[in-house]
Design a protein around this motif. Structure first.
Motif, PDB file in Angstrom:
ATOM      1  N   MET A  56      14.196   7.027  51.582  1.00 54.45           N
ATOM      2  CA  MET A  56      14.671   5.752  51.918  1.00 54.45           C
ATOM      3  C   MET A  56      13.401   4.836  51.881  1.00 54.45           C
ATOM      4  O   MET A  56      12.704   4.843  52.781  1.00 54.45           O
ATOM      5  CB  MET A  56      15.829   5.528  52.810  1.00 54.45           C
ATOM      6  N   GLN A  57      13.256   3.742  51.029  1.00 53.60           N
ATOM      7  CA  GLN A  57      12.240   2.983  50.905  1.00 53.60           C
ATOM      8  C   GLN A  57      11.920   1.955  52.134  1.00 53.60           C
ATOM      9  O   GLN A  57      10.848   1.854  52.774  1.00 53.60           O
ATOM     10  CB  GLN A  57      12.229   2.104  49.705  1.00 53.60           C
ATOM     11  N   SER A  58      13.011   1.574  52.755  1.00 58.22           N
ATOM     12  CA  SER A  58      13.201   0.700  53.911  1.00 58.22           C
ATOM     13  C   SER A  58      12.525   1.530  55.019  1.00 58.22           C
ATOM     14  O   SER A  58      11.943   0.671  56.081  1.00 58.22           O
ATOM     15  CB  SER A  58      14.273  -0.056  54.100  1.00 58.22           C
ATOM     16  N   LYS A  59      12.919   2.668  55.298  1.00 61.85           N
ATOM     17  CA  LYS A  59      12.370   3.379  56.546  1.00 61.85           C
ATOM     18  C   LYS A  59      10.870   3.698  56.366  1.00 61.85           C
ATOM     19  O   LYS A  59      10.285   3.636  57.324  1.00 61.85           O
ATOM     20  CB  LYS A  59      13.319   4.647  56.602  1.00 61.85           C
ATOM     21  N   ALA A  60      10.553   4.043  55.091  1.00 60.89           N
ATOM     22  CA  ALA A  60       9.127   4.365  55.015  1.00 60.89           C
ATOM     23  C   ALA A  60       8.289   3.042  55.014  1.00 60.89           C
ATOM     24  O   ALA A  60       7.180   2.911  56.005  1.00 60.89           O
ATOM     25  CB  ALA A  60       8.940   4.798  53.619  1.00 60.89           C
ATOM     26  N   PHE A  61       8.714   1.935  54.998  1.00 62.19           N
ATOM     27  CA  PHE A  61       8.060   0.478  55.011  1.00 62.19           C
ATOM     28  C   PHE A  61       8.219   0.330  56.559  1.00 62.19           C
ATOM     29  O   PHE A  61       6.859  -0.095  56.970  1.00 62.19           O
ATOM     30  CB  PHE A  61       8.756  -0.535  54.353  1.00 62.19           C
ATOM     31  N   ALA A  62       9.386   0.641  57.195  1.00 62.80           N
ATOM     32  CA  ALA A  62       9.033   0.145  58.703  1.00 62.80           C
ATOM     33  C   ALA A  62       8.277   1.177  59.209  1.00 62.80           C
ATOM     34  O   ALA A  62       7.594   0.718  60.473  1.00 62.80           O
ATOM     35  CB  ALA A  62      10.692   0.444  59.104  1.00 62.80           C
ATOM     36  N   LYS A  63       8.286   2.329  59.031  1.00 58.76           N
ATOM     37  CA  LYS A  63       7.440   3.320  59.731  1.00 58.76           C
ATOM     38  C   LYS A  63       5.902   2.928  59.407  1.00 58.76           C
ATOM     39  O   LYS A  63       5.017   2.761  60.527  1.00 58.76           O
ATOM     40  CB  LYS A  63       7.873   4.686  59.171  1.00 58.76           C
ATOM     41  N   LYS A  64       5.584   2.708  58.393  1.00 59.36           N
ATOM     42  CA  LYS A  64       4.117   2.236  57.969  1.00 59.36           C
ATOM     43  C   LYS A  64       3.912   0.841  59.008  1.00 59.36           C
ATOM     44  O   LYS A  64       2.561   0.776  59.120  1.00 59.36           O
ATOM     45  CB  LYS A  64       3.871   2.051  56.509  1.00 59.36           C
ATOM     46  N   LEU A  65       4.755  -0.075  58.942  1.00 57.53           N
ATOM     47  CA  LEU A  65       4.445  -1.321  59.792  1.00 57.53           C
ATOM     48  C   LEU A  65       4.354  -1.135  61.279  1.00 57.53           C
ATOM     49  O   LEU A  65       3.402  -1.591  61.521  1.00 57.53           O
ATOM     50  CB  LEU A  65       5.653  -2.183  59.487  1.00 57.53           C
ATOM     51  N   LEU A  66       4.981  -0.210  61.755  1.00 60.20           N
ATOM     52  CA  LEU A  66       4.957   0.041  62.926  1.00 60.20           C
ATOM     53  C   LEU A  66       3.420   0.664  63.336  1.00 60.20           C
ATOM     54  O   LEU A  66       2.974   0.660  64.229  1.00 60.20           O
ATOM     55  CB  LEU A  66       6.262   0.990  63.690  1.00 60.20           C
ATOM     56  N   GLN A  67       3.180   1.735  62.287  1.00 57.07           N
ATOM     57  CA  GLN A  67       1.949   2.536  62.380  1.00 57.07           C
ATOM     58  C   GLN A  67       0.709   1.594  62.411  1.00 57.07           C
ATOM     59  O   GLN A  67      -0.099   1.648  63.320  1.00 57.07           O
ATOM     60  CB  GLN A  67       2.068   3.539  61.376  1.00 57.07           C
ATOM     61  N   ARG A  68       0.756   0.756  61.488  1.00 60.82           N
ATOM     62  CA  ARG A  68      -0.076  -0.303  61.454  1.00 60.82           C
ATOM     63  C   ARG A  68      -0.147  -1.122  62.712  1.00 60.82           C
ATOM     64  O   ARG A  68      -1.454  -1.481  63.018  1.00 60.82           O
ATOM     65  CB  ARG A  68      -0.012  -1.390  60.055  1.00 60.82           C
ATOM     66  N   CYS A  69       0.831  -1.767  62.902  1.00 61.44           N
ATOM     67  CA  CYS A  69       0.856  -2.712  64.365  1.00 61.44           C
ATOM     68  C   CYS A  69       0.347  -2.012  65.384  1.00 61.44           C
ATOM     69  O   CYS A  69      -0.264  -2.460  66.436  1.00 61.44           O
ATOM     70  CB  CYS A  69       2.294  -3.249  64.426  1.00 61.44           C
ATOM     71  N   SER A  70       0.633  -0.662  65.701  1.00 63.27           N
ATOM     72  CA  SER A  70       0.288   0.115  66.863  1.00 63.27           C
ATOM     73  C   SER A  70      -1.187   0.263  67.025  1.00 63.27           C
ATOM     74  O   SER A  70      -1.729   0.513  68.202  1.00 63.27           O
ATOM     75  CB  SER A  70       0.975   1.551  66.801  1.00 63.27           C
TER      76      SER A  70
END
Length: 83
Positions: A1-15
């Motif tokens: 699912m694209q939105s889950k992958a995007f959310a994971k990348k966003l959290l990873q970048r913000c962390s």
């Protein structure tokens, strides 16, 4: 699912960021404000601190609990990540 992958990348970048900001559009309405606060809460639940930026303080037409949230209107911080 694209939105889950995007959310994971966003959290990873913000962390990995020292400073994170969340910004909505000019003259924000309830949808904009509440979406920004929801994003801030999602980040907080993942151990990431983020500021919600506003151009100016909310006026008296906004619901009191929203007006009392911790918004940043003026800052000298240079954010690494802006959402």
């Amino acid at each position: 699912m694209q939105s889950k992958a995007f959310a994971k990348k966003l959290l990873q970048r913000c962390s990995h960021a020292v400073s994170v900001a969340i910004s909505g559009h000019k003259s924000p309405d309830y949808d904009c404000i509440c979406s920004s606060l929801a994003m801030q809460e999602i980040l907080r639940q993942n151990g990431i601190s983020a500021d919600v930026l506003l151009e100016r303080p909310l006026d008296d037409s906004f619901y009191e609990p929203i007006k009392n949230c911790n918004f940043v209107c003026e800052t000298d911080v240079q954010y690494e990540v802006v959402i």
